[in-house]
Every structure is written in structure tokens, then in C-alpha cells.
Design a protein around this motif. Structure first.
Motif, PDB file in Angstrom:
ATOM      1  N   ASP A  96      61.687  38.758   6.429  1.00 49.69           N
ATOM      2  CA  ASP A  96      60.832  37.611   6.105  1.00 49.69           C
ATOM      3  C   ASP A  96      61.125  37.062   4.709  1.00 49.69           C
ATOM      4  OD1 ASP A  96      59.780  39.506   4.431  1.00 49.69           O
ATOM      5  OD2 ASP A  96      57.694  39.288   5.108  1.00 49.69           O
ATOM      6  N   GLY A  97      62.099  37.678   4.017  1.00 50.03           N
ATOM      7  CA  GLY A  97      62.520  37.181   2.714  1.00 50.03           C
ATOM      8  C   GLY A  97      61.616  37.546   1.555  1.00 50.03           C
ATOM      9  N   SER A  98      60.571  38.346   1.791  1.00 52.23           N
ATOM     10  CA  SER A  98      59.602  38.634   0.731  1.00 52.23           C
ATOM     11  C   SER A  98      59.988  39.818  -0.151  1.00 52.23           C
ATOM     12  CB  SER A  98      58.228  38.905   1.349  1.00 52.23           C
ATOM     13  OG  SER A  98      58.267  40.088   2.146  1.00 52.23           O
ATOM     14  N   GLN A  99      60.889  40.681   0.333  1.00 52.13           N
ATOM     15  CA  GLN A  99      61.257  41.889  -0.408  1.00 52.13           C
ATOM     16  C   GLN A  99      62.768  41.922  -0.637  1.00 52.13           C
ATOM     17  OE1 GLN A  99      58.768  43.884  -1.429  1.00 52.13           O
ATOM     18  NE2 GLN A  99      57.267  42.665  -0.287  1.00 52.13           N
ATOM     19  N   GLY A 243      59.498  44.266   9.421  1.00 50.42           N
ATOM     20  CA  GLY A 243      60.347  44.335  10.604  1.00 50.42           C
ATOM     21  C   GLY A 243      61.777  44.750  10.339  1.00 50.42           C
ATOM     22  N   GLY A 244      62.093  45.131   9.090  1.00 49.75           N
ATOM     23  CA  GLY A 244      63.453  45.531   8.750  1.00 49.75           C
ATOM     24  C   GLY A 244      64.041  44.625   7.684  1.00 49.75           C
ATOM     25  N   TYR A 245      65.348  44.741   7.489  1.00 51.19           N
ATOM     26  CA  TYR A 245      65.996  43.928   6.455  1.00 51.19           C
ATOM     27  C   TYR A 245      67.464  43.701   6.778  1.00 51.19           C
ATOM     28  CZ  TYR A 245      67.568  48.523   4.651  1.00 51.19           C
ATOM     29  OH  TYR A 245      68.105  49.783   4.513  1.00 51.19           O
ATOM     30  N   GLN A 246      68.047  42.760   6.043  1.00 47.74           N
ATOM     31  CA  GLN A 246      69.444  42.398   6.216  1.00 47.74           C
ATOM     32  C   GLN A 246      70.226  42.826   4.978  1.00 47.74           C
ATOM     33  OE1 GLN A 246      71.780  38.526   8.066  1.00 47.74           O
ATOM     34  NE2 GLN A 246      69.930  38.199   6.888  1.00 47.74           N
TER      35      GLN A 246
END
Length: 329
Positions: A96-99, A243-246
Motif C-alpha cells: 500500500d506504499g505506507s511502509q 498484505g506484504g511488500y515489494q
């Protein structure tokens, strides 16, 4: 006389071998790393003589069972050492780009090696082939790969963003008991899933919590390595809820000359930044001096100016460090 029996251990970052044979009442051992490090000597043979043949045979069987209990496996021939892993600077961004979490090359080497040793990451997993998505993203264009496109062009953004969408499911590949290390070392923007975040959390949370309690109680300062582990854990706790990360491969790194600040960026995001900056009216757009003088590069121009003879021995002697500091200041 018996030939050597060979046993190998492939566990985490460890790749070791152990060999044993018995001749009459004497046992002979050899052991070492499957891939010898630079300067490491070849393994030597260690004899161990027993009282008689019976004791030698009992010790022979006991030593083999001990190695098997440690995870060694008997092999008919020596295995090929695994290929070296090349770590890179990476930027982890929640879906979601928040972390975010930035890791330079040294930090990623330390933390990822730590996770391999914890048996959470598998460094021997083969990289999943997702090349078909790049071909589909470029279908109808004149390009065969994204590498053929100018990475600073708008066209690159169009095809790259299409590839990201098409390949998302494969980049979130999660069908193994342990997490493949290539998700962090292969520059294809792999996705670490929510369940993989949970695996990572479960493997280190208890250990780090206990260590933090000991440090707080004793009043001792934590080491940079321990603080890196804590930042790693905190990021995964936050990313799991997203939900995970990239994993972004940071091919561009910016470091301040003072105070140790750094900033990492991947090629795609640099495209946006570069083109935004390029449109600002703050640049000297005159032709570079080396180009005006028809040199191929700045280095060629400087070499001609500083060493007219072309002989390296005629190069001027650089000032000592104290003088250099004065010049800079």
C-alpha cells in the motif's frame, strides 16, 4: 582397507563435507568446506588409532551416526558448490506504499545472510522464469526486452508498468516451505507475501524481544547489527498488515558528503524524478567543454590536458591529504 565414505551438509550458509574410512584398528577423517575460501588450505587427514579392530569398528559406526544426526547426508561423489550470491542495495515498500525500509549493500548482506542461517531463506532455490510477461508487455512493439528501451523515456514507463501488472501474480510466488532468497537478490521486483512476512516474524521475534529486554535491564547500548535486526522485524510487522511488500532493486544510490545520509532509487522511479528535474529552469544547458573539444569523455579531456605527452609517468603528483582538505574547504 575401506575407501572413504563421504557425507555432506547443506544447511543455511553452511556447505561442509566429512569423510571417514577405517583401516584395521585406525580411523581416518577428512573434513572442510565444499567450496574453499581464498587462501584456505586443503583439508588434512586425521588418524585416530583404537585399541583393537572391534573398538575401531564401533567408533566408526558411532561417528557416522553422529554426523547423520547433525544433518549430514551420505553422497557417492562430491557435489558442486553453490554459486556465489551477489547482494544488492534494496528498498522494501509495502504493497500500500505506507511502509519502507532501505538497505544498502552491506546491510542487505548481513540481514539476508542472517535469515539464511535461520533457515528461513533458501539461497539454493532457482530463480523462477517469468520472462513470458516481459514478452507480452512488449507485444506489438519493436523491442525484445525492457533493456532495449531508453530507461529515461516515457515509452519505458509505459511498457514497464504494463509488465508490473501482468507479472504480479508470478512475482508473488510462494509455494515453498522456506522463502527463496532470489526474491531479494534478483532484480525483478519480487513480492514478499503476507504469509512470508509471518514466517520471518515468527523466526526472529522471540529472540530479539529477549535480547532487547536483557539490553534494557543492563543499560548496555545495542550494536548497529542488532538495531538493523530490530528495524527488519519492525518493518515486517507493519508490512504484514499491508498484505506484504515489494522488493525494489536500487540501481541508483545517492549519498551525502556529510552526515551519512543516503537515498536509494530504482530505475523506474528515477525516470519520473529525472524527467521532473529536467523540466526545471535551473540547469546550465550549454554544451560540455569536453564535447566542444571533440573528446569522447571527461576522462579523455583531462588526460590530454594534464598529460600532453600521453606518458603516465609525466602525470602531476597529487597533493597530500592535508593540502587536499585545504583545497576542498
Amino acid at each position: 582397507m575401506r575407501n572413504y565414505r563421504r557425507f555432506e551438509l547443506h544447511k543455511g550458509n553452511k556447505e561442509k563435507f566429512w569423510e571417514i574410512r577405517r583401516y584395521d584398528k585406525t580411523l581416518y577423517f577428512r573434513e572442510g568446506n565444499i567450496k574453499r575460501k581464498t587462501g584456505e588450505k586443503a583439508p588434512t587427514t586425521t588418524p585416530d588409532e583404537k585399541k583393537d579392530f572391534r573398538q575401531a569398528q564401533l567408533a566408526y559406526d558411532k561417528e557416522i551416526q553422529r554426523k547423520l544426526s547433525l544433518g549430514y547426508i551420505e553422497v557417492d561423489q562430491a557435489s558442486t558448490p553453490s554459486e556465489d550470491v551477489f547482494f544488492q542495495a534494496i528498498r522494501l515498500v509495502s504493497l500500500d506504499g505506507s511502509q519502507t525500509l532501505n538497505l544498502n549493500e552491506a546491510e542487505s548482506t548481513k540481514i539476508l545472510s542472517f535469515m539464511v542461517d535461520k533457515l528461513v531463506f533458501n539461497k539454493r532455490a532457482n530463480v523462477l522464469n517469468i520472462g513470458r510477461w516481459q514478452r507480452r508487455a512488449l507485444h506489438g512493439s519493436d523491442y525484445r526486452s525492457l533493456g532495449d528501451i531508453d530507461s529515461l523515456s516515457e515509452e519505458y514507463c509505459t511498457h514497464f508498468d504494463k509488465w508490473l501488472v501482468l507479472s504480479k501474480r508470478d512475482r508473488a510466488y510462494n509455494e515453498e516451505e522456506v522463502i527463496p532468497l532470489f526474491k531479494y537478490t534478483d532484480p525483478q521486483y519480487w513480492i514478499v507475501t503476507e504469509s512470508e512476512c509471518q514466517q520471518i516474524i515468527q523466526s526472529i521475534q522471540s529472540e530479539l524481544t529477549k535480547r532487547r529486554a536483557v539490553l534494557d535491564e543492563s543499560g548496555k547500548k545495542s550494536s548497529p547489527y542488532f538495531r538493523l535486526k530490530e528495524a527488519w522485524l519492525e518493518f515486517h510487522l507493519a508490512a504484514k498488515s499491508c498484505g506484504g511488500y515489494q522488493v525494489f532493486p536500487c540501481s541508483l544510490q545517492f549519498h551525502s558528503t556529510k552526515h551519512g545520509h543516503s537515498f536509494f532509487m530504482d530505475t523506474r522511479n528515477w525516470n519520473d524524478v529525472f524527467n521532473t528535474l529536467r523540466n526545471l529552469d535551473i540547469w546550465d544547458r550549454t554544451e560540455a567543454t569536453y564535447a566542444k573539444n571533440e573528446f569522447a569523455s571527461v576522462e579523455d579531456h583531462l588526460q590530454t590536458e594534464l598529460i600532453p605527452s600521453g606518458n603516465p609517468e609525466d602525470a602531476p603528483i597529487p597533493p597530500d591529504s592535508a593540502d587536499q582538505e585545504n583545497l576542498v574547504s
